[in-house]
Design an enzyme around this catalytic site. Structure first.
Site, PDB file in Angstrom:
ATOM      1  N   ARG A 213     -21.154  43.097 -28.637  1.00  0.00           N
ATOM      2  CA  ARG A 213     -20.067  43.825 -29.302  1.00  0.00           C
ATOM      3  C   ARG A 213     -19.773  43.283 -30.704  1.00  0.00           C
ATOM      4  NH1 ARG A 213     -13.860  44.048 -28.866  1.00  0.00           N
ATOM      5  NH2 ARG A 213     -13.355  46.270 -28.974  1.00  0.00           N
TER       6      ARG A 213
ATOM      7  N   ILE B 182     -12.987  50.843 -32.892  1.00  0.00           N
ATOM      8  CA  ILE B 182     -13.831  50.583 -31.726  1.00  0.00           C
ATOM      9  C   ILE B 182     -12.864  50.414 -30.561  1.00  0.00           C
ATOM     10  CG2 ILE B 182     -13.884  48.096 -32.265  1.00  0.00           C
ATOM     11  CD1 ILE B 182     -16.626  47.933 -30.936  1.00  0.00           C
ATOM     12  N   SER B 183     -13.081  51.170 -29.483  1.00  0.00           N
ATOM     13  CA  SER B 183     -12.160  51.129 -28.338  1.00  0.00           C
ATOM     14  C   SER B 183     -12.160  49.744 -27.710  1.00  0.00           C
ATOM     15  CB  SER B 183     -12.574  52.156 -27.283  1.00  0.00           C
ATOM     16  OG  SER B 183     -12.386  53.465 -27.766  1.00  0.00           O
ATOM     17  N   GLN B 184     -11.046  49.395 -27.054  1.00  0.00           N
ATOM     18  CA  GLN B 184     -11.009  48.117 -26.349  1.00  0.00           C
ATOM     19  C   GLN B 184     -12.023  48.166 -25.208  1.00  0.00           C
ATOM     20  OE1 GLN B 184      -6.766  48.759 -24.577  1.00  0.00           O
ATOM     21  NE2 GLN B 184      -7.681  47.118 -23.370  1.00  0.00           N
ATOM     22  N   PRO B 185     -12.637  47.045 -24.873  1.00  0.00           N
ATOM     23  CA  PRO B 185     -13.668  47.029 -23.837  1.00  0.00           C
ATOM     24  C   PRO B 185     -13.221  47.627 -22.506  1.00  0.00           C
ATOM     25  CG  PRO B 185     -13.745  44.999 -25.073  1.00  0.00           C
ATOM     26  CD  PRO B 185     -12.535  45.745 -25.567  1.00  0.00           C
TER      27      PRO B 185
END
Length: 213
Positions: A37, A63-66
């Protein structure tokens, strides 16, 4: 930036954290462990890349949170060689997770600068989606339909009918629906005209952009 043993260790810790938050699909957790990431982020965010947080990636996108990536992917029930349509390529992190699951990924991005940058990045990193398209996510990719799964990584005020129509019978559409905050929603196509709808609580996404021209 390089991918080091330290980064791998941080990914393992992240996967463990996600499992405590309810991510139970072992293949999804494996993909989280594999995808670097930190390489998808500006170098200024490298030290924070494996925190369970969203970060800006330019062009007013994130970027979306994991956890969100893992949650949406888990809902898709991805199997190897399935055709998956992704709406909102962004920096490509979600794309990479789907590719790690051996899906055939078709991905669409509306922001021109982001599209060019991410397509170049895919080439450098050896990620190979079946198709990376600059276009209107509301329209999907009818020429490549039907899809086993469709994942939308931006908030849609309503569900685009075009996306529902491009879903295979038995296929799954995962989409955050709403204006200010969104409800994660799963549509399962049960027949030519019928869909089963299930809601999974509130999430926050940047808005899905539509071509108004």
């Amino acid at each position: 930036m390089q991918d080091t043993l330290r980064h791998q260790g941080l990914r393992n810790q992240l996967a463990e954290l996600l499992s405590t938050k309810g991510i139970v699909d072992l293949q999804v957790l494996h993909a989280i462990r594999q995808v670097p990431r930190h390489l998808f982020l500006d170098s200024g965010f490298e030290a924070h890349a494996y925190q369970d947080k969203a970060f800006p990636i330019g062009a007013d996108q994130t970027i979306s949170q994991p956890y969100t990536v893992a949650f949406q992917t888990q809902l898709l029930h991805v199997k190897p060689q399935q055709k998956i349509l992704e709406i909102g390529t962004g920096c490509g992190y979600q794309t990479a997770v789907l590719l790690e699951l051996k899906a055939k990924v078709f991905t669409v991005e509306r922001q021109g600068a982001l599209f060019k940058r991410t397509k170049l990045f895919f080439g450098k990193m050896g990620y190979r989606p079946k198709k990376t398209v600059f276009g209107d996510g509301y329209k999907g990719l009818p020429e490549h339909a039907p899809f086993d799964g469709i994942i939308v990584t931006a908030g849609a005020p309503e569900v685009p009918k075009a996306l529902l129509s491009q879903l295979k019978i038995g296929g799954r559409l995962v989409i955050p629906v709403g204006a200010d905050s969104q409800v994660m929603t799963l549509f399962e196509r049960t027949s030519e005209k019928e869909f089963k709808k299930t809601e999974y609580g509130d999430f926050r996404f940047v808005p899905l952009l539509e071509d108004k021209n």
